[in-house]
Design an enzyme around this catalytic site. Structure first.
Site, PDB file in Angstrom:
ATOM      1  N   ARG A 253     -34.802 -40.915  29.921  1.00  0.00           N
ATOM      2  CA  ARG A 253     -35.011 -40.231  31.209  1.00  0.00           C
ATOM      3  C   ARG A 253     -34.443 -41.060  32.358  1.00  0.00           C
ATOM      4  NH1 ARG A 253     -41.032 -38.911  32.313  1.00  0.00           N
ATOM      5  NH2 ARG A 253     -40.624 -37.343  30.700  1.00  0.00           N
TER       6      ARG A 253
ATOM      7  N   THR B 231     -49.393 -41.119  26.307  1.00  0.00           N
ATOM      8  CA  THR B 231     -48.904 -42.465  26.598  1.00  0.00           C
ATOM      9  C   THR B 231     -49.989 -43.497  26.336  1.00  0.00           C
ATOM     10  OG1 THR B 231     -49.566 -42.204  28.924  1.00  0.00           O
ATOM     11  CG2 THR B 231     -47.295 -41.626  28.348  1.00  0.00           C
TER      12      THR B 231
ATOM     13  N   LYS C  74     -41.028 -37.226  24.123  1.00  0.00           N
ATOM     14  CA  LYS C  74     -42.145 -36.603  23.397  1.00  0.00           C
ATOM     15  C   LYS C  74     -42.095 -35.071  23.528  1.00  0.00           C
ATOM     16  CE  LYS C  74     -45.218 -39.194  25.545  1.00  0.00           C
ATOM     17  NZ  LYS C  74     -44.323 -40.203  26.169  1.00  0.00           N
ATOM     18  N   THR C  75     -41.892 -34.594  24.747  1.00  0.00           N
ATOM     19  CA  THR C  75     -41.792 -33.144  24.947  1.00  0.00           C
ATOM     20  C   THR C  75     -40.553 -32.592  24.264  1.00  0.00           C
ATOM     21  OG1 THR C  75     -42.922 -33.350  27.082  1.00  0.00           O
ATOM     22  CG2 THR C  75     -41.708 -31.315  26.681  1.00  0.00           C
TER      23      THR C  75
ATOM     24  N   ASP D  76     -49.680 -31.953  26.237  1.00  0.00           N
ATOM     25  CA  ASP D  76     -49.298 -33.249  26.788  1.00  0.00           C
ATOM     26  C   ASP D  76     -50.528 -33.944  27.366  1.00  0.00           C
ATOM     27  OD1 ASP D  76     -47.615 -35.290  27.416  1.00  0.00           O
ATOM     28  OD2 ASP D  76     -46.699 -34.322  29.154  1.00  0.00           O
TER      29      ASP D  76
END
Length: 340
Positions: free
Chosen positions: A219, A160, A66-67, A111
């Site tokens: 990740r 999330t 997302k980032t 975020d």
């Protein structure tokens, strides 16, 4: 990785952050094909009109990019990016200070946007729609509201937990995207790309095995690749092989379904303590010594996606697949009558 494998080694500063391996443009962002195609159209149209991109809402489990996607949008637009998180915005003046100083067409990334405080969220409504901020001057009977203009910007909100974002805020986003878990082939490509950037030699079989055990999450895949590099380096191997990955996963207590020790503890707790469920999330979190946020945001989505866990109105329940994976027998099925 194709061609002659390279000796595993640590590149300078590579472990400080993932900035060196994060893709900078959409063409470098592997996977999520439909999402990329749509975003490419929206970004191209905004560039041609010389306007800010409409506000973007991104949802999905942790670690899916997302980032990274917010930074890519800024690069594709040729714009600056300002990054913050909802918990960091404590007072309305924090938001006002950020928005009043950004250049025009900046991508403003928040975020965990579901954690915005009501006062800040209400201020954000007007900023998103009219590019203005409501500001109160004075106190008591002499207080008055003035509107302060802010440069046109693109808000990118990531979460999330999309269900916890209020409806008035959600409806103000013009573009909504959801990042889903990655397939094994997509993760395999990501691992090979990261290995090439970091100078890590890895065999095709080893890369495929890592992809299978990476929880559908880039990740996690990149983290495991670095740990396998460590095992290879200390073991004196110039390449990360399939045997090294198998041994490394055993050392890290990760199984072939990507389940870690805590995943198995969660499933075992439901089976052993609550007869397979149902059990409430708070009770389950206490039973395994885990925070409820981590349980709901990190562990449960993957367990549900892999078919080991179910969320029901009465609570969490394990599936027959979970019994099989843990090598347990589901005795509850033995007492059920046969249907004719």
């Amino acid at each position: 990785m194709e061609g002659k494998p390279l000796t595993p080694h640590a590149s300078p500063g590579e472990d400080e952050r993932d900035n060196g391996i994060r893709p900078r443009f959409l063409q470098e962002f592997l996977g999520q094909k439909e999402l990329k195609e749509n975003l490419s159209i929206f970004i191209t149209a905004a560039r041609e009109r010389k306007e800010p991109l409409d506000h973007v809402f991104i949802s999905g489990p942790p670690g899916l990019g997302k980032t990274t996607l917010a930074n890519i949008m800024a690069n594709e637009l040729g714009a600056d990016i300002k990054v913050t998180s909802a918990p960091a915005l404590d007072k309305p003046k924090d938001l006002a200070g950020l928005l009043s100083t950004i250049p025009e067409k900046t991508v403003f990334f928040i975020d965990e946007i579901h954690r915005l405080k009501p006062a800040i969220e209400e201020m954000l409504y007007i900023a998103m729609e009219d590019y203005e901020l409501d500001w109160i001057i004075g106190q008591g009977p002499a207080a008055r509201t003035v509107r302060i203009p802010v440069p046109p910007f693109t808000l990118v909100g990531a979460t999330t937990r999309p269900g916890r974002v209020t409806s008035p805020l959600f409806t103000r986003f013009g573009i909504t995207v959801r990042i889903d878990y990655y397939g094994h082939d997509e993760l395999d490509r990501i691992i090979k790309r990261t290995a090439g950037i970091l100078g890590i030699g890895i065999n095709n079989d080893a890369s495929a095995l890592l992809a299978r055990c990476s929880r559908g999450t880039p990740r996690v895949a990149n983290r495991l690749l670095r740990r396998m590099r460590d095992f290879a380096q200390v073991g004196g191997s110039p390449v990360v092989t399939n045997n090294i990955v198998e041994d490394g996963l055993k050392r890290l207590r990760i199984d072939l379904e990507g389940l870690e020790e805590q995943d198995r503890r969660i499933l075992a707790a439901i089976i052993d303590r609550y007869a397979g469920g149902p059990v409430g999330a708070e009770t389950l979190a206490i039973s395994v010594g885990e925070g409820i946020d981590a349980l709901e945001d990190f562990y449960e989505p993957y367990l549900i996606q892999r078919g080991f866990l179910q969320r029901t109105p009465r609570g969490r329940m394990v599936t027959d697949l979970a019994y099989k994976h843990l090598g347990r027998k589901n005795h509850s099925n033995e007492n059920q009558p046969f249907l004719i």
